[in-house]
Write an enzyme that holds these catalytic residues in place. Structure first.
Site, PDB file in Angstrom:
ATOM      1  N   ASN A   1       2.759 -13.079  13.056  1.00 14.36           N
ATOM      2  CA  ASN A   1       3.657 -11.988  12.660  1.00 14.36           C
ATOM      3  C   ASN A   1       3.264 -11.404  11.315  1.00 14.36           C
ATOM      4  OD1 ASN A   1       5.409 -11.676  14.839  1.00 14.36           O
ATOM      5  ND2 ASN A   1       6.795 -13.292  14.137  1.00 14.36           N
TER       6      ASN A   1
ATOM      7  N   GLU B   1       9.539 -19.017  19.060  1.00 14.95           N
ATOM      8  CA  GLU B   1       8.256 -19.076  19.758  1.00 14.95           C
ATOM      9  C   GLU B   1       8.167 -20.303  20.662  1.00 14.95           C
ATOM     10  OE1 GLU B   1       7.514 -20.861  15.610  1.00 14.95           O
ATOM     11  OE2 GLU B   1       8.782 -19.347  16.541  1.00 14.95           O
TER      12      GLU B   1
ATOM     13  N   ASP C   1       5.146 -24.765  22.260  1.00 13.74           N
ATOM     14  CA  ASP C   1       5.364 -24.009  21.022  1.00 13.74           C
ATOM     15  C   ASP C   1       4.072 -23.295  20.631  1.00 13.74           C
ATOM     16  OD1 ASP C   1       7.439 -23.811  18.614  1.00 13.74           O
ATOM     17  OD2 ASP C   1       5.416 -23.971  17.771  1.00 13.74           O
ATOM     18  N   ILE C   2       4.173 -22.004  20.315  1.00 17.34           N
ATOM     19  CA  ILE C   2       3.004 -21.232  19.904  1.00 17.34           C
ATOM     20  C   ILE C   2       2.627 -21.636  18.480  1.00 17.34           C
ATOM     21  CG2 ILE C   2       2.087 -18.916  19.479  1.00 17.34           C
ATOM     22  CD1 ILE C   2       4.031 -17.879  21.606  1.00 17.34           C
TER      23      ILE C   2
ATOM     24  N   ASP D   1       5.599  -9.860  19.257  1.00 15.96           N
ATOM     25  CA  ASP D   1       6.399  -9.700  20.483  1.00 15.96           C
ATOM     26  C   ASP D   1       5.511  -9.657  21.717  1.00 15.96           C
ATOM     27  OD1 ASP D   1       8.694  -9.687  19.004  1.00 15.96           O
ATOM     28  OD2 ASP D   1       9.028  -7.512  19.116  1.00 15.96           O
TER      29      ASP D   1
END
Length: 426
Positions: A314, A349, A306-307, A323
């Site tokens: 964002n 993500e 997971d980021i 993106d």
């Protein structure tokens, strides 16, 4: 580029202009005459792609004109224009050699015919490699020259045995074979061998069979054996080219449809932003991998990646940058994976890596490699980190993908709670 050449015999000036305009619109050239005698004389000295003529030709019967032209030009398309529907007259005209009868009021039907005819002329040359199987030297030379003249590369062999060797050695687009051949095997044996013993290439290759024996039982047997089309000897040049052209066009069309279907399937199983597999594909593939692991007794591990703080990325840099981060992280995960590993975007993500033949200790080491690689890469030019949950499944375990994912997901959230940019093993 060659264009459609049309000879029009039409006494009505208005209709003659209309048909000529249609011919020009499809890229062709029209020659207009009013006398069938002049037309017959011109046909003796000049080649045309088709002849279109009125049902009323002054002093000569249009049916008789068609019969005379057909004697000199067996394959030339002949189109007749009639004023009113007349089934008996149309049948007599077709028996005399008229290819198709059009009502003068059905000018769009005539236009569609001319458009298709012009398209064939524009396509002109064929492309591909033909395997010619013919033991008669004179026939082989004749057919090979015809196929070469229209653009095909021709490999010519005299026996079925040599044909099988040639077919196995290189890519073939169409096969033209005689039925009666020198050697131990016939053309029918060659077709059966290709259809049954050579897998998909042999099953799909278009085959045109040539035979001088015109009997119903033989034709049925040839079709049952797997030929795509039949050609009676002596070979007529125009018919050979037309049949080979149709087989090649159908083959290309099928290949195009299959490529489109493959693209659609790939789109359905691929995440369009990151170009890694999607969740649907992962779940299906994981069930098979876990089943195989239990059957053969090898380990499987799962990483949930997971980021960290992706919402902040964002909000701070914009969704375009977000993106780019997703795409670059996905590419990095894939580049650091083995060919047998499966990388998928699970949602948002979050990515999942399914690692067959990978024990828990190796999976933790792999996770650390990925964590460091992402941190050092700085996707989209910004500092990005990931948290990773790791879970392992051995062949002795009776659980499935849902349970394995659940354990890896819980480990991920524990890594998040520890401050992120961390790895936790379940």
């Amino acid at each position: 580029m060659p264009s459609l050449k049309v000879l029009l015999i039409e006494p009505t000036r208005t209709l003659a202009k209309l048909v000529t305009r249609i011919v020009e619109q499809v890229g062709g050239n029209g020659t207009v005459l009013t006398s069938p005698a002049d037309a017959a004389q011109l046909l003796r000295s000049e080649a045309f792609d088709l002849v279109c003529f009125a049902a009323t030709l002054g002093g000569q019967s249009a049916v008789e004109f068609a019969r005379q032209v057909r004697v000199q030009h067996p394959t030339l398309p002949l189109l007749m224009l009639i004023a009113t529907p007349d089934e008996t007259f149309s049948r007599n005209a077709q028996c005399a050699g008229v290819t198709q009868v059009f009502l003068r009021s059905d000018i769009m039907g005539l236009a569609r015919y001319l458009e298709v005819a012009a398209q064939r002329i524009h396509e002109g040359r064929l492309h591909g490699r033909a395997l010619l199987v013919e033991d008669s030297l004179s026939t082989a030379r004749f057919v090979a020259r015809l196929l070469t003249d229209v653009g095909l590369e021709v490999i010519s062999v005299p026996t079925a045995e040599e044909a099988l060797v040639a077919f196995a050695a290189q890519s073939i687009d169409v096969i033209v074979t005689d039925i009666v051949l020198a050697g131990a095997s016939s053309g029918v044996g060659l077709v059966r061998e290709l259809r049954t013993a050579h897998g998909e290439p042999g099953e799909r290759i278009p085959i045109l069979a040539m035979t001088a024996l015109d009997d119903t039982a033989r034709r049925v047997e040839l079709i049952r054996s797997g030929v795509s089309d039949l050609l009676l000897k002596p070979v007529l040049a125009e018919e050979l080219i037309a049949r080979v052209g149709n087989l090649l066009r159908n083959k290309r069309l099928l290949e195009r449809v299959e490529a489109q279907q493959a693209d659609l399937r790939s789109m359905a199983l691929t995440d369009q932003l990151t170009q890694v597999h999607n969740r649907h594909f992962l779940v299906e593939a994981a069930q098979l991998a876990l089943s195989e692991a239990r059957r053969h007794g090898h380990p499987v591990s799962l990483l949930v990646v997971d980021i960290d703080r992706f919402k902040t990325i964002n909000d701070t840099h914009g969704h375009g940058v977000g993106d780019n981060v997703l795409s670059q992280v996905a590419a990095l995960l894939k580049s650091k994976s083995r060919g047998e590993d499966l990388v998928a975007r699970f949602g948002g993500e979050e990515f999942v890596l399914l690692l067959p033949h990978c024990g828990l200790e190796d999976a933790v080491r792999k996770a650390e490699v990925l964590r460091l690689a992402v941190e050092r890469a700085e996707p989209a030019g910004i500092r990005v980190t990931v948290s990773i949950g790791v879970a392992g499944l051995t062949s002795a375990a009776a659980n499935g993908f849902d349970e394995l994912f659940s354990r890896a997901d819980r480990a991920l959230y524990e890594a998040k709670n520890k401050g992120r940019n961390a790895i936790v093993c379940s």
